[in-house]
Design a protein around this motif. Sequence first.
Motif, PDB file in Angstrom:
ATOM      1  N   CYS A  79     132.691  37.547  -0.649  1.00 40.51           N
ATOM      2  CA  CYS A  79     132.975  38.766   0.106  1.00 40.51           C
ATOM      3  C   CYS A  79     133.389  38.386   1.520  1.00 40.51           C
ATOM      4  O   CYS A  79     132.742  37.559   2.166  1.00 40.51           O
ATOM      5  CB  CYS A  79     131.741  39.666   0.149  1.00 40.51           C
ATOM      6  N   THR A  80     134.494  38.970   1.989  1.00 37.85           N
ATOM      7  CA  THR A  80     134.925  38.815   3.381  1.00 37.85           C
ATOM      8  C   THR A  80     134.786  40.167   4.070  1.00 37.85           C
ATOM      9  O   THR A  80     135.044  41.210   3.473  1.00 37.85           O
ATOM     10  CB  THR A  80     136.383  38.339   3.469  1.00 37.85           C
ATOM     11  N   GLY A  81     134.376  40.127   5.328  1.00 40.80           N
ATOM     12  CA  GLY A  81     134.207  41.369   6.085  1.00 40.80           C
ATOM     13  C   GLY A  81     133.445  41.092   7.354  1.00 40.80           C
ATOM     14  O   GLY A  81     133.793  40.200   8.124  1.00 40.80           O
ATOM     15  N   ALA A  82     132.393  41.859   7.583  1.00 43.20           N
ATOM     16  CA  ALA A  82     131.568  41.629   8.766  1.00 43.20           C
ATOM     17  C   ALA A  82     130.984  40.226   8.760  1.00 43.20           C
ATOM     18  O   ALA A  82     130.726  39.633   9.804  1.00 43.20           O
ATOM     19  CB  ALA A  82     130.451  42.671   8.823  1.00 43.20           C
ATOM     20  N   SER A  83     130.779  39.689   7.550  1.00 38.80           N
ATOM     21  CA  SER A  83     130.355  38.300   7.381  1.00 38.80           C
ATOM     22  C   SER A  83     131.002  37.771   6.112  1.00 38.80           C
ATOM     23  O   SER A  83     131.552  38.533   5.311  1.00 38.80           O
ATOM     24  CB  SER A  83     128.825  38.192   7.303  1.00 38.80           C
ATOM     25  N   LEU A  84     130.942  36.466   5.941  1.00 37.57           N
ATOM     26  CA  LEU A  84     131.460  35.819   4.738  1.00 37.57           C
ATOM     27  C   LEU A  84     130.288  35.278   3.942  1.00 37.57           C
ATOM     28  O   LEU A  84     129.427  34.580   4.477  1.00 37.57           O
ATOM     29  CB  LEU A  84     132.397  34.665   5.126  1.00 37.57           C
ATOM     30  N   TRP A  85     130.243  35.656   2.673  1.00 38.77           N
ATOM     31  CA  TRP A  85     129.216  35.093   1.806  1.00 38.77           C
ATOM     32  C   TRP A  85     129.780  34.921   0.405  1.00 38.77           C
ATOM     33  O   TRP A  85     130.771  35.540   0.030  1.00 38.77           O
ATOM     34  CB  TRP A  85     127.935  35.941   1.805  1.00 38.77           C
ATOM     35  N   TYR A  86     129.125  34.049  -0.384  1.00 39.05           N
ATOM     36  CA  TYR A  86     129.695  33.669  -1.677  1.00 39.05           C
ATOM     37  C   TYR A  86     128.618  32.976  -2.512  1.00 39.05           C
ATOM     38  O   TYR A  86     127.594  32.516  -2.006  1.00 39.05           O
ATOM     39  CB  TYR A  86     130.890  32.730  -1.464  1.00 39.05           C
ATOM     40  N   TRP A  87     128.888  32.909  -3.807  1.00 37.86           N
ATOM     41  CA  TRP A  87     128.075  32.069  -4.685  1.00 37.86           C
ATOM     42  C   TRP A  87     128.936  31.620  -5.860  1.00 37.86           C
ATOM     43  O   TRP A  87     129.966  32.214  -6.163  1.00 37.86           O
ATOM     44  CB  TRP A  87     126.827  32.808  -5.174  1.00 37.86           C
ATOM     45  N   LEU A  88     128.481  30.557  -6.516  1.00 41.04           N
ATOM     46  CA  LEU A  88     129.190  30.003  -7.659  1.00 41.04           C
ATOM     47  C   LEU A  88     128.175  29.626  -8.724  1.00 41.04           C
ATOM     48  O   LEU A  88     127.137  29.024  -8.419  1.00 41.04           O
ATOM     49  CB  LEU A  88     129.988  28.765  -7.232  1.00 41.04           C
ATOM     50  N   ASP A  89     128.464  29.993  -9.959  1.00 41.80           N
ATOM     51  CA  ASP A  89     127.607  29.625 -11.080  1.00 41.80           C
ATOM     52  C   ASP A  89     127.507  28.100 -11.152  1.00 41.80           C
ATOM     53  O   ASP A  89     128.519  27.405 -11.029  1.00 41.80           O
ATOM     54  CB  ASP A  89     128.204  30.174 -12.378  1.00 41.80           C
ATOM     55  N   PRO A  90     126.303  27.547 -11.347  1.00 39.65           N
ATOM     56  CA  PRO A  90     126.156  26.086 -11.395  1.00 39.65           C
ATOM     57  C   PRO A  90     127.049  25.399 -12.424  1.00 39.65           C
ATOM     58  O   PRO A  90     127.399  24.223 -12.245  1.00 39.65           O
ATOM     59  CB  PRO A  90     124.673  25.898 -11.737  1.00 39.65           C
ATOM     60  N   GLU A  91     127.442  26.110 -13.479  1.00 45.15           N
ATOM     61  CA  GLU A  91     128.320  25.502 -14.472  1.00 45.15           C
ATOM     62  C   GLU A  91     129.687  25.151 -13.894  1.00 45.15           C
ATOM     63  O   GLU A  91     130.418  24.327 -14.460  1.00 45.15           O
ATOM     64  CB  GLU A  91     128.506  26.450 -15.667  1.00 45.15           C
ATOM     65  N   PHE A  92     130.026  25.758 -12.758  1.00 47.09           N
ATOM     66  CA  PHE A  92     131.341  25.544 -12.149  1.00 47.09           C
ATOM     67  C   PHE A  92     131.272  24.709 -10.872  1.00 47.09           C
ATOM     68  O   PHE A  92     132.280  24.553 -10.193  1.00 47.09           O
ATOM     69  CB  PHE A  92     131.998  26.901 -11.846  1.00 47.09           C
ATOM     70  N   TRP A  93     130.091  24.183 -10.560  1.00 48.08           N
ATOM     71  CA  TRP A  93     129.958  23.348  -9.367  1.00 48.08           C
ATOM     72  C   TRP A  93     130.764  22.048  -9.531  1.00 48.08           C
ATOM     73  O   TRP A  93     130.968  21.547 -10.638  1.00 48.08           O
ATOM     74  CB  TRP A  93     128.493  22.998  -9.114  1.00 48.08           C
ATOM     75  N   GLY A  94     131.193  21.506  -8.405  1.00 51.06           N
ATOM     76  CA  GLY A  94     131.834  20.204  -8.415  1.00 51.06           C
ATOM     77  C   GLY A  94     133.294  20.186  -8.824  1.00 51.06           C
ATOM     78  O   GLY A  94     133.864  19.108  -9.032  1.00 51.06           O
TER      79      GLY A  94
END
Length: 282
Positions: A79-94
């Motif tokens: 999400c971009t806006g007042a702040s930037l935050w994110y997450w990624l499923d561990p299966e897609f790390w790296g």
Amino acid sequence: MTRFSTDPAPQDFALREVRHEDLPTLIQQLNDPRIAPWLAAVPQPFGPSEVDALLAHGQHPGEHLFIVEQGGAVAGCLCTGASLWYWLDPEFWGRGLMHHALQVAIATHFATLAPPLIATCHTDNAASQALLTRLGFSPAPTLRKMFFQSTQSAQLCRDFVMTPEQWHLLHPPLIAVNDVSLRPAEQKDAATLVHMLPHTGSPIWPTPETIRAFIETHRFRGPPRGLFVILDAHRRSLGMALLTKNTPALRFLSEEDTARHHDHVATALAQGIGAVQSFRCE
């Protein structure tokens, strides 16, 4: 033409809006103990009412919530806006997936006039801090405490900031106009640009002695304004364009270049193509 490396787009990558069928996957991911503790605003357990609140937040003016997708699977969210935050499923790390997703999202955010982006990381989140640093974010000099709902505790965090000026300096736009392109002017262009100035001066263009100050004053800091160098297919500097709120002002190195390129470049810029950005590596 970035000063940082730009990785190739991951295969089958997409950044898109959230759909109703994504919700069960988002709930599953935000209940994952490898994800939730790093997100301050994610309570545990995370259920249907919490995901509804997440979607409602993404619909606020100035907020943009995106699904990160690879191979048709929901890999994460940002999400971009007042702040930037994110997450990624561990299966897609790296895989470099979030790095690419954030490049696209931040470029979209700063494609129009926009405030700085601030991302806040837990001090133990080394992976996220490395990611933001690689993207060019500047770490705040001091730490601050932030309340994390999943652990019901205040944790030490550091803010990372990206301003529009930083982004456009690190990722200058390359604007394609038929058989030429435009890039933001830099001080290294002064010796060439001085040969394009009117011999008698004008209300728009500077005198040769003040060209370096003119470049700095009109340096591109984000659309729709700035001083650009016009390049041919061989990257030869053949003109310059000053984009302002008025009609673009153009100068070329020779009469031949003027006759060949002036009209179609002026027409394209007047139609607003100056806001279109494409990013390439040197």
